[in-house]
Structure formats: structure tokens, C-alpha cells
Design an enzyme around this catalytic site. Sequence first.
Site, PDB file in Angstrom:
ATOM      1  N   ASP A  61      -9.096   1.800  38.579  1.00 22.88           N
ATOM      2  CA  ASP A  61      -8.428   3.003  39.057  1.00 22.88           C
ATOM      3  C   ASP A  61      -7.938   2.666  40.459  1.00 22.88           C
ATOM      4  O   ASP A  61      -8.745   2.459  41.376  1.00 22.88           O
ATOM      5  CB  ASP A  61      -9.411   4.173  39.089  1.00 22.88           C
ATOM      6  CG  ASP A  61      -8.779   5.471  39.581  1.00 22.88           C
ATOM      7  OD1 ASP A  61      -7.766   5.419  40.302  1.00 22.88           O
ATOM      8  OD2 ASP A  61      -9.321   6.545  39.252  1.00 22.88           O
ATOM      9  N   VAL A  62      -6.618   2.595  40.629  1.00 22.23           N
ATOM     10  CA  VAL A  62      -6.063   2.079  41.884  1.00 22.23           C
ATOM     11  C   VAL A  62      -6.349   2.968  43.090  1.00 22.23           C
ATOM     12  O   VAL A  62      -6.160   2.550  44.235  1.00 22.23           O
ATOM     13  CB  VAL A  62      -4.542   1.829  41.773  1.00 22.23           C
ATOM     14  CG1 VAL A  62      -4.245   0.794  40.701  1.00 22.23           C
ATOM     15  CG2 VAL A  62      -3.780   3.127  41.512  1.00 22.23           C
ATOM     16  N   TYR A 153       7.813  12.208  45.235  1.00 17.71           N
ATOM     17  CA  TYR A 153       7.799  10.891  44.583  1.00 17.71           C
ATOM     18  C   TYR A 153       8.590   9.880  45.415  1.00 17.71           C
ATOM     19  O   TYR A 153       8.114   8.767  45.690  1.00 17.71           O
ATOM     20  CB  TYR A 153       8.396  11.016  43.188  1.00 17.71           C
ATOM     21  CG  TYR A 153       8.593   9.713  42.456  1.00 17.71           C
ATOM     22  CD1 TYR A 153       7.521   9.074  41.845  1.00 17.71           C
ATOM     23  CD2 TYR A 153       9.857   9.136  42.352  1.00 17.71           C
ATOM     24  CE1 TYR A 153       7.697   7.881  41.152  1.00 17.71           C
ATOM     25  CE2 TYR A 153      10.043   7.942  41.660  1.00 17.71           C
ATOM     26  CZ  TYR A 153       8.965   7.319  41.067  1.00 17.71           C
ATOM     27  OH  TYR A 153       9.144   6.135  40.386  1.00 17.71           O
ATOM     28  N   VAL A 186      14.435   3.254  33.149  1.00 18.72           N
ATOM     29  CA  VAL A 186      13.908   2.284  32.190  1.00 18.72           C
ATOM     30  C   VAL A 186      13.335   3.064  31.007  1.00 18.72           C
ATOM     31  O   VAL A 186      12.691   4.102  31.187  1.00 18.72           O
ATOM     32  CB  VAL A 186      12.811   1.402  32.823  1.00 18.72           C
ATOM     33  CG1 VAL A 186      12.303   0.377  31.817  1.00 18.72           C
ATOM     34  CG2 VAL A 186      13.336   0.701  34.075  1.00 18.72           C
ATOM     35  N   THR A 188      10.879   3.907  29.109  1.00 17.57           N
ATOM     36  CA  THR A 188       9.434   4.001  28.927  1.00 17.57           C
ATOM     37  C   THR A 188       9.077   5.473  28.720  1.00 17.57           C
ATOM     38  O   THR A 188       9.879   6.361  28.994  1.00 17.57           O
ATOM     39  CB  THR A 188       8.668   3.467  30.145  1.00 17.57           C
ATOM     40  OG1 THR A 188       8.965   4.296  31.284  1.00 17.57           O
ATOM     41  CG2 THR A 188       9.036   2.025  30.452  1.00 17.57           C
TER      42      THR A 188
END
Length: 248
Positions: A61-62, A153, A186, A188
Site C-alpha cells: 500500500d503506497v 488530481y 489510455v 484502462t
Amino acid sequence: MSRLENQVVLVTGANRGQGRAIAEYLLSIGAIVVFGARHQSHAQDVVSNLDSSRALAVQLDVTKEEEWKSAVDLVVERFGRIDVLVNNAGILKRKPFVEMTLDEYQQLIDVNQLGVFLGMQAVIPHMSKQKKGSIVNNLSISSFAPISHSSAYAATKASVVAMSKSAAIELGPEGIRVNMIHPGGVETEMATKGEAVPSFYDSIPLGRIGQPAEIAKAVAFLASEDSSYCTGTEIVVDGGMTLGTADQ
């Protein structure tokens, strides 16, 4: 082909989407790849299907400093070194500026900004001992060309640009390179949310949305010695989106 044969690489958020594409591509060109994920079982599911002795799943978990230390210590213990860190894990929340809550903003900061900071801090001592290392931070064109409803963001991504450039100056004498990738759209799950690709991408210069493998190849270049004289570098992989549209 980028030179990553037997290089030890840790990729965050590697259990799905862009992170998985990066990790699997680096594995395919010879790297030893550690798949980090917030839930180790998710990373293990991916690694088990790869049937490769050069792939390892780790709990990471960063946002947790202790998990970074445990993961990096495990990598160094298992393989003797860590050559590359790819900070890929990230989250996206799009809301009108006035509707973004403090908790939501803080979550974006914790994952997108502090997660990168903690990761870099965790690997730098080991790379310094080696006098060699490559850190690739996977960011976004939002860091310099944000779209509406993405102020928080974009702010987290822009902050990592400044951090990366400053770190590149500081760490260059240690033989550590710090570079950045800026993907555009992208295909995803995070970008499309499982829905059809927006028709907007028909109007960008290359006329389509990007594919995860295309980002992975750019990461591979910056991770490898093919980019040995690059640090503080930013590579934009967006099909020309930030140039403008191709409408006649």
C-alpha cells in the site's frame, strides 16, 4: 529493445490496468519484476498466471511507510539489489472544484503524491550504495494540461513533477536518474470506467485512444540504460492530444 535483462524492477499498482501492463512488459523483455499491490493476493493472482521465476508479488500500500520498507527490504534480500522503481499506483477523482471534499482531496494526495515520495525515499539508500538506479514516475498530461473537474488530481500530479525534477538534480551525483511519463487517455478501466471509448479521441492527431502497452514501452526506455543520459526528463505519450484536435 530496451536493455533490462535481469534488472530488478519494482512496479506499484501492478495488479491491474496500466501497472499490470508495465510490469508484464518489463518481464517480457528480461527484467526481474516485483509486482506491488495494496492487496498482495491480487498481485499474487497475476503472478501465478504468468508462470515465471522472474516475477514476485509483494504487499505494498503506497500510502504506508512501513509497507514500503518491508517491500523494498524483501526485494533487496531476495535479489541483492533494486535497479528500478516504477511509481505507477494512482487514483483519479473527477468532481467540480466546489464539490471536492477535504477527505477526497487528501486521498488523492496520499496516493498520488505522498505514495511517490515514500517510494523514492525507500529505494534511494539502496540505489545510492549501488551508485546506480532509475526511478520512473508515471504521471499524467493533467500535470500541465488539466481538464475540467480534475483540479485536485492535476495538483497532485503537478507536485510530483516538481519533486521529480528537484530529486533528479540532487540524486544525479549518486548515479540515480529520475524521469517522468505523461500519458494522455489510455484504454484502462480507470480511464473508461468499463464504458465505450469516448468519441473525443477520434479527433486527436493520432485519431485514437492510447493502449497500455504503448505507455509500458516508454517506461521501459526510461527504466533502462537506453536512456542513460536522461534525468529530469518528461516524455508525453498522448497521441498528440495536448497539441490540439485534428478537426478540419
